[in-house]
Design a protein around this motif. Structure first.
Motif, PDB file in Angstrom:
ATOM      1  N   UNK A   1      37.559  32.224  37.829  1.00 15.30           N
ATOM      2  CA  UNK A   1      38.385  33.384  38.171  1.00 15.30           C
ATOM      3  C   UNK A   1      38.803  33.291  39.635  1.00 15.30           C
ATOM      4  N   UNK A   2      40.032  33.728  39.918  1.00  9.67           N
ATOM      5  CA  UNK A   2      40.566  33.672  41.290  1.00  9.67           C
ATOM      6  C   UNK A   2      41.428  34.903  41.545  1.00  9.67           C
ATOM      7  N   UNK A   3      41.711  35.117  42.819  1.00 10.53           N
ATOM      8  CA  UNK A   3      42.716  36.095  43.227  1.00 10.53           C
ATOM      9  C   UNK A   3      43.922  35.342  43.787  1.00 10.53           C
ATOM     10  N   UNK A   4      45.096  35.879  43.535  1.00  6.91           N
ATOM     11  CA  UNK A   4      46.300  35.380  44.191  1.00  6.91           C
ATOM     12  C   UNK A   4      46.841  36.514  45.040  1.00  6.91           C
ATOM     13  N   UNK A   5      47.092  36.184  46.327  1.00  7.53           N
ATOM     14  CA  UNK A   5      47.526  37.190  47.279  1.00  7.53           C
ATOM     15  C   UNK A   5      48.743  36.686  48.041  1.00  7.53           C
ATOM     16  N   UNK A   6      49.588  37.624  48.436  1.00  6.15           N
ATOM     17  CA  UNK A   6      50.669  37.295  49.355  1.00  6.15           C
ATOM     18  C   UNK A   6      50.059  36.993  50.721  1.00  6.15           C
ATOM     19  N   UNK A   7      50.547  35.955  51.372  1.00  5.28           N
ATOM     20  CA  UNK A   7      50.038  35.630  52.700  1.00  5.28           C
ATOM     21  C   UNK A   7      50.282  36.761  53.688  1.00  5.28           C
ATOM     22  N   UNK A   8      51.410  37.418  53.533  1.00  7.33           N
ATOM     23  CA  UNK A   8      51.759  38.516  54.424  1.00  7.33           C
ATOM     24  C   UNK A   8      51.910  39.788  53.598  1.00  7.33           C
ATOM     25  N   UNK A   9      50.818  40.529  53.518  1.00  4.71           N
ATOM     26  CA  UNK A   9      50.839  41.781  52.766  1.00  4.71           C
ATOM     27  C   UNK A   9      49.700  42.656  53.255  1.00  4.71           C
ATOM     28  N   UNK A  10      49.732  43.917  52.857  1.00  5.10           N
ATOM     29  CA  UNK A  10      48.672  44.846  53.227  1.00  5.10           C
ATOM     30  C   UNK A  10      48.470  45.844  52.100  1.00  5.10           C
ATOM     31  N   UNK A  11      47.379  46.617  52.197  1.00  3.37           N
ATOM     32  CA  UNK A  11      47.057  47.670  51.228  1.00  3.37           C
ATOM     33  C   UNK A  11      46.863  47.139  49.816  1.00  3.37           C
ATOM     34  N   UNK A  12      46.565  45.840  49.673  1.00  2.00           N
ATOM     35  CA  UNK A  12      46.362  45.278  48.349  1.00  2.00           C
ATOM     36  C   UNK A  12      47.637  45.059  47.573  1.00  2.00           C
ATOM     37  N   UNK A  13      48.789  45.194  48.254  1.00  2.00           N
ATOM     38  CA  UNK A  13      50.083  45.015  47.579  1.00  2.00           C
ATOM     39  C   UNK A  13      50.249  43.556  47.148  1.00  2.00           C
TER      40      UNK A  13
ATOM     41  N   UNK B   1      44.571  39.291  39.839  1.00  2.00           N
ATOM     42  CA  UNK B   1      43.288  38.696  39.451  1.00  2.00           C
ATOM     43  C   UNK B   1      43.513  37.871  38.187  1.00  2.00           C
ATOM     44  N   UNK B   2      43.072  36.610  38.206  1.00  2.00           N
ATOM     45  CA  UNK B   2      43.331  35.692  37.085  1.00  2.00           C
ATOM     46  C   UNK B   2      42.020  35.073  36.625  1.00  2.00           C
ATOM     47  N   UNK B   3      41.841  35.009  35.314  1.00  2.00           N
ATOM     48  CA  UNK B   3      40.664  34.325  34.775  1.00  2.00           C
ATOM     49  C   UNK B   3      41.041  33.607  33.471  1.00  2.00           C
ATOM     50  N   UNK B   4      40.232  32.647  33.128  1.00  2.00           N
ATOM     51  CA  UNK B   4      40.519  31.853  31.936  1.00  2.00           C
ATOM     52  C   UNK B   4      39.962  32.528  30.693  1.00  2.00           C
ATOM     53  N   UNK B   5      40.663  32.318  29.591  1.00  2.00           N
ATOM     54  CA  UNK B   5      40.235  32.853  28.290  1.00  2.00           C
ATOM     55  C   UNK B   5      40.533  31.783  27.246  1.00  2.00           C
ATOM     56  N   UNK B   6      39.548  30.892  27.061  1.00  2.00           N
ATOM     57  CA  UNK B   6      39.788  29.739  26.196  1.00  2.00           C
ATOM     58  C   UNK B   6      40.788  28.817  26.873  1.00  2.00           C
ATOM     59  N   UNK B   7      41.899  28.572  26.169  1.00  2.00           N
ATOM     60  CA  UNK B   7      42.950  27.735  26.748  1.00  2.00           C
ATOM     61  C   UNK B   7      44.075  28.565  27.349  1.00  2.00           C
ATOM     62  N   UNK B   8      43.869  29.881  27.402  1.00  2.00           N
ATOM     63  CA  UNK B   8      44.887  30.786  27.970  1.00  2.00           C
ATOM     64  C   UNK B   8      44.407  31.356  29.307  1.00  2.00           C
ATOM     65  N   UNK B   9      45.330  32.074  29.948  1.00  2.00           N
ATOM     66  CA  UNK B   9      45.032  32.631  31.275  1.00  2.00           C
ATOM     67  C   UNK B   9      45.415  34.101  31.295  1.00  2.00           C
ATOM     68  N   UNK B  10      44.471  34.941  31.708  1.00  2.00           N
ATOM     69  CA  UNK B  10      44.696  36.386  31.787  1.00  2.00           C
ATOM     70  C   UNK B  10      44.979  36.766  33.232  1.00  2.00           C
TER      71      UNK B  10
ATOM     72  N   UNK C   1      48.237  43.957  32.280  1.00  2.00           N
ATOM     73  CA  UNK C   1      47.576  42.706  31.912  1.00  2.00           C
ATOM     74  C   UNK C   1      48.569  41.791  31.215  1.00  2.00           C
ATOM     75  N   UNK C   2      48.581  40.517  31.644  1.00  2.00           N
ATOM     76  CA  UNK C   2      49.492  39.538  31.059  1.00  2.00           C
ATOM     77  C   UNK C   2      48.686  38.345  30.561  1.00  2.00           C
ATOM     78  N   UNK C   3      49.191  37.736  29.465  1.00  2.00           N
ATOM     79  CA  UNK C   3      48.575  36.534  28.913  1.00  2.00           C
ATOM     80  C   UNK C   3      49.559  35.371  29.062  1.00  2.00           C
ATOM     81  N   UNK C   4      49.076  34.252  29.644  1.00  2.00           N
ATOM     82  CA  UNK C   4      49.929  33.075  29.840  1.00  2.00           C
ATOM     83  C   UNK C   4      49.312  31.869  29.132  1.00  2.00           C
TER      84      UNK C   4
END
Length: 396
Positions: free
Chosen positions: A198-210, A214-223, A231-234
């Protein structure tokens, strides 16, 4: 303290002390003498030391039509506290600062209102530009002038999360408290998901959590989960990357390891710590606790997080360890940023009691806790006084 007066019609400063006494206000400005008051004037009590009044603090705010944008509550508190200590503050926007001084707005605590005012160049500039975009558009012109006239500028700019990680990583004692972080690419995202799950992806220049995801694996898919509880499934990393590229280029994002931390009532929490500089050290001004809501992506209150207290948590804070971590962080960052006066740190703790620095922010938002707000204002005004060689206790 001595009274210095502002002519509201003539937009000029003066004093009424007879003799050859010189009074200096701000940078390089000698306040002229008058034997009578102007028709309409406002008096300001200033602390005097070696003929120097002040300090005169310029608060740099973001422009808007006929005014400014920013943390108005903070600006009012700073003026109220400075006035009690014999100083004064003027809120100005980038276009209002010139070689001749600044034209801005002064809050009058006794009247609870703002007046337009013209003032000399300030002793100090406190950078409170509201957004990263405003800094990119306006900061250079202000910095050029502050450098020319040797005016210290506190809080030079917002942190870039990638630059910050590289700076912190170079400290041998701090690197062990940082989640692993990489610039976003298909390769780094895939590699870190394989390693950490599991990882977080963040904007390099952002604030307030904008823009936080949050991404984690689910079998061969990614949530993917967002702060808006979507919530999105890729089906693939490539599709996942495309989701972010629709908003910005890939190099604008970082990928950060999701640390497995202690939970509070089944939810993520972190310590929100405010620190200020003092005598080349950084000390903790206040500690808040923020708890994530059901979306579990961020603890930021604007994104749905809530406030808790230290006493509610399932673990006791190791204050000496955290204080040392904060001091080391501030001192190290001061080698990269001139006049770093304050910052906040988002810190998580594992079940084993190890502390991780998730984020550091150079432009602290107001804390909701009244005691921390008050302490922050006192620390800042003391710092302004310290920088202009003013004492901290005054008698009228």
């Amino acid at each position: 303290m001595k009274q210095i007066y502002y002519d509201l019609n003539g937009k000029s400063w003066y004093h009424t002390y007879q003799g050859k006494e010189k009074i200096y206000l701000g940078k390089y400005f000698s306040v002229p003498y008058r034997d009578t008051h102007s028709e309409e004037y406002q008096s300001f009590p200033f602390h005097m030391e070696d003929s120097k009044a002040g300090p005169l603090v310029g608060i740099l705010a973001s422009p808007k039509k006929e005014g400014f944008v920013g943390n108005i509550g903070l600006f009012k508190r700073l003026q109220l506290t400075l006035a009690k200590k014999g100083g004064n503050s003027i809120v100005f926007t980038p276009q209002q600062l010139t070689d001749d001084g600044m034209e801005g707005f002064c809050f009058l605590p006794a009247h609870r209102n703002w007046i337009k005012i013209k003032a000399p160049l300030p002793d100090i500039i406190y950078n409170r530009l509201y957004s990263i975009e405003d800094e990119e558009n306006h900061l250079e012109q202000v910095k050029n002038l502050s450098d020319l006239y040797q005016i210290p500028m506190f809080n030079p700019r917002f942190f870039d999360k990638w630059e910050l990680y590289l700076q912190m990583k170079s400290h041998e004692d701090l690197v062990d408290h940082l989640p692993r972080t990489e610039l976003l690419s298909e390769k780094t995202l895939e590699e870190m998901l394989v390693i950490f799950g599991a990882v977080y992806i963040k904007k390099r220049k952002s604030k307030k959590g904008i823009g936080l995801s949050y991404i984690y694996t689910n079998g061969h898919s990614f949530i993917l989960k967002t702060t808006s509880a979507k919530t999105y499934l890729f089906p693939s990393i490539k599709k996942l990357i495309q989701y972010f590229l629709k908003d910005d280029k890939m190099q604008s994002y970082i990928v950060q390891e999701a640390i497995s931390t202690l939970l509070f009532e089944g939810k993520k929490f972190d310590y929100r710590i405010l620190a200020h500089a003092k005598d080349r050290e950084f000390t903790i001004t206040g500690i808040g606790v923020r708890v994530a809501n059901t979306q579990q992506v961020t603890t930021h209150v604007p994104a749905g997080g809530r406030i808790a207290t230290l006493e509610e948590l399932p673990i006791e804070l190791n204050l000496p360890a955290v204080s040392n971590l904060i001091n080391q962080s501030g001192k190290h960052l001061s080698t990269f940023y001139d006049n770093l006066s304050e910052f906040t740190a988002d810190i998580g703790v594992t079940e084993e009691g190890k502390y991780y620095l998730y984020e550091l922010n150079a432009k602290p938002m107001d804390f909701d806790e009244p005691a921390i707000k008050e302490a922050s204002t006192e620390k800042l005004t003391d710092l302004f006084m310290e920088k202009t060689n003013k004492i901290k206790d005054y008698s009228v």
